[in-house]
Design a protein around this motif. Structure first.
Motif, short mmCIF file in Angstrom:
data_model
loop_
_atom_site.label_atom_id
_atom_site.label_comp_id
_atom_site.label_asym_id
_atom_site.label_seq_id
_atom_site.Cartn_x
_atom_site.Cartn_y
_atom_site.Cartn_z
N PRO A 223 63.12 46.63 46.03
CA PRO A 223 62.93 45.59 45.22
C PRO A 223 61.40 45.51 44.35
N SER A 240 54.10 40.71 44.50
CA SER A 240 54.59 40.41 43.05
C SER A 240 53.62 40.80 42.33
N TYR A 274 56.22 47.12 35.33
CA TYR A 274 57.20 46.63 36.34
C TYR A 274 57.73 47.53 37.28
N LYS A 276 61.02 47.56 39.56
CA LYS A 276 62.16 46.53 39.80
C LYS A 276 63.29 47.34 40.54
N SER A 277 64.15 46.59 41.19
CA SER A 277 65.47 47.09 41.63
C SER A 277 66.49 47.39 40.87
N ASN A 280 69.35 44.67 41.89
CA ASN A 280 69.09 43.36 41.69
C ASN A 280 68.21 43.22 40.47
N MET A 282 67.83 41.18 38.26
CA MET A 282 67.22 39.86 37.45
C MET A 282 66.08 39.60 38.38
N LEU A 283 65.99 40.12 39.77
CA LEU A 283 64.74 39.88 40.62
C LEU A 283 63.42 40.40 39.72
N ALA A 284 62.41 39.71 40.09
CA ALA A 284 61.09 39.90 39.40
C ALA A 284 60.21 41.15 39.92
N GLY A 285 60.59 41.58 41.08
CA GLY A 285 60.00 42.89 41.35
C GLY A 285 58.36 42.60 41.44
#
Ligand code: ASP
Ligand code: MG
Length: 418
Positions: A223, A240, A274, A276-277, A280, A282-285
């Motif tokens: 993530p 985050s 960034y 990110k996953s 997923n 749309m998750l912020a990562g």
């Protein structure tokens, strides 16, 4: 423009490539540059080909066929019509590779390595860009060797920033999806070079710098950047926000998520990175940027296993001074031992090193002429950034602590598992 990097694990099969398409649908693909690595474990498989080539092994042909078969299966899973021109395009690349293997006369291992290993990325991006076009996305395939210019230090080439900047700003088109290879470059004579294993993130950093990109996103199967490896620590949590400085520090101590070389160009222009996953999207990562370092003050754990702790003390109780230390370091460098921690007192000197090439057995007799040498093999080096008592306890429990070093923000502990 946004720069996206997809690594080998994200494109290891047809499902992975379809998932890249899904990610692009969700996050947008206009004005995007995709930097893509070789599929799955292709780079390792090509290293096997190179080994077979130099050893004149009978397995050479079968090792090439294996790489072919793997990609062919992916093609068959992605495109139902074998008349699609991607089949011919990939075939051409394999023919080039086979031609090189049959005709090359250079005995230069590193040169040959780069000429061969680069097919991993050339093939993956060819498949990916045909697939994106097939799905209706307007795509441009770029041969990165026309953009990233380097010296001829094969396998670890250095970027010529001026030339690279000039070609990138002239030739990368906006308003469409651009796809290019990670890890590769080319030298003055247009021979292929590579930027070092796992170099694709760096490629993304180079493009972002030269394009003044809005951001870089590294798409991963995790993530984001975690404060600890979830395989070894319960309660690992996502960071985050981290600053460039913190990310560089973490990489220095051995965190493998982001390479410091990737961060340097981004930090210079304050381009956010960034992580990110791709599962997923749309998750912020995690966002690495300039910024306040307040939130990540929770302890982060970095673990390096299979370390060697060496302690040298003077035989005659004389002090270990600068000239000794510089001599010891010259030897470590010569024997390719990577030093991860140093501690010294008046008559002794301890270092925690990584002996990747198993050279210590040859170095030990040399050191023993001048010093009393003690060592512990298979020790673990824990680094805790922003440590507190509880964090230290977590690391120390059920282990023998051999050495501990504390500075303002970092605690390092060398342990032996009981
Ligand atoms: N394919 C190359 C490697 O595996 C580059 C990368 O993945 O970043 O080292
Ligand atoms: Mg790879």
């Amino acid at each position: 423009m946004r720069v996206f990097k997809f690594g080998g694990a994200s494109v290891k099969d047809a499902e992975g490539i379809k998932n890249v398409y899904d990610v692009l649908q969700k996050v947008g693909y206009e004005d995007v540059l995709l930097v893509v690595s070789a599929m799955g474990k292709t780079t390792n498989a090509l290293e096997e080909v190179i080994k077979n080539y130099f050893e004149k092994s009978e397995e050479l042909n079968s090792s090439v066929q294996e790489v072919k078969k793997y990609h062919n299966q992916i093609l068959l899973d992605l495109f139902d019509d074998e008349k699609n021109e991607v089949f011919a395009a990939v075939n051409t690349l394999f023919s080039e590779l086979e031609y090189f293997l049959a005709h090359n006369k250079s005995p230069n291992y590193n040169f040959v390595y780069d000429q061969i290993v680069s097919y991993g990325e050339l093939i993956s991006t060819t498949i990916l860009s045909h697939f994106m076009s097939f799905m209706g996305i307007k795509t441009q395939w770029l041969d990165v060797r026309n953009f990233i210019k380097t010296n001829s230090n094969y396998r670890d080439a250095e970027v010529d920033w001026e030339l690279t900047q000039a070609t990138i700003s002239k030739n990368v088109k906006k308003k469409m999806l651009n796809i290019t290879q990670g890890f590769l470059g080319s030298d003055e004579n247009n021979f292929t070079t590579t930027l070092g294993r796992e170099g694709s993130d760096y490629t993304a950093g180079i493009f972002a710098y030269c394009l003044n990109a809005e951001s870089v996103t590294i798409w991963k199967d995790v993530p984001g950047v975690m404060n600890a490896d979830p395989r070894y620590f319960e309660n690992a949590s996502l960071l985050s926000h981290i600053s460039y400085r913190e990310a560089i520090e973490m990489a220095f101590y051995g965190a493998t998520v982001i390479h410091p070389k990737t961060l340097q160009p981004l930090q210079k222009k304050e381009i956010p990175l960034y992580v990110k996953s791709f599962i997923n999207p749309m998750l912020a990562g995690t966002c690495v940027s300039k910024g306040s370092d307040s939130e990540w003050q929770i302890p982060s754990f970095i673990v390096k296993r299979d370390q060697l702790l060496i302690s040298l003390s003077s035989i005659d109780f004389s002090f270990i001074m600068e000239e000794n230390i510089s001599e010891i370091f010259a030897l470590f460098h010569q024997f390719k031992l990577k030093v991860n921690l140093i501690q010294n007192s008046a008559i002794s000197f301890s270092v925690c090193v990584e002996d990747k090439f198993e050279n210590f057995k040859d170095l030990n007799p040399i050191l023993s002429k001048k010093f009393k040498v003690d060592f512990d093999e298979n020790v673990t080096l824990y680094t805790i950034r922003h440590f507190n008592d509880k964090a230290a306890q977590t690391v120390e429990q059920n282990k023998t602590v051999l050495l501990k070093q504390v500075s303002r923000e970092t605690m390092q502990i060398v342990t032996k598992e009981n």
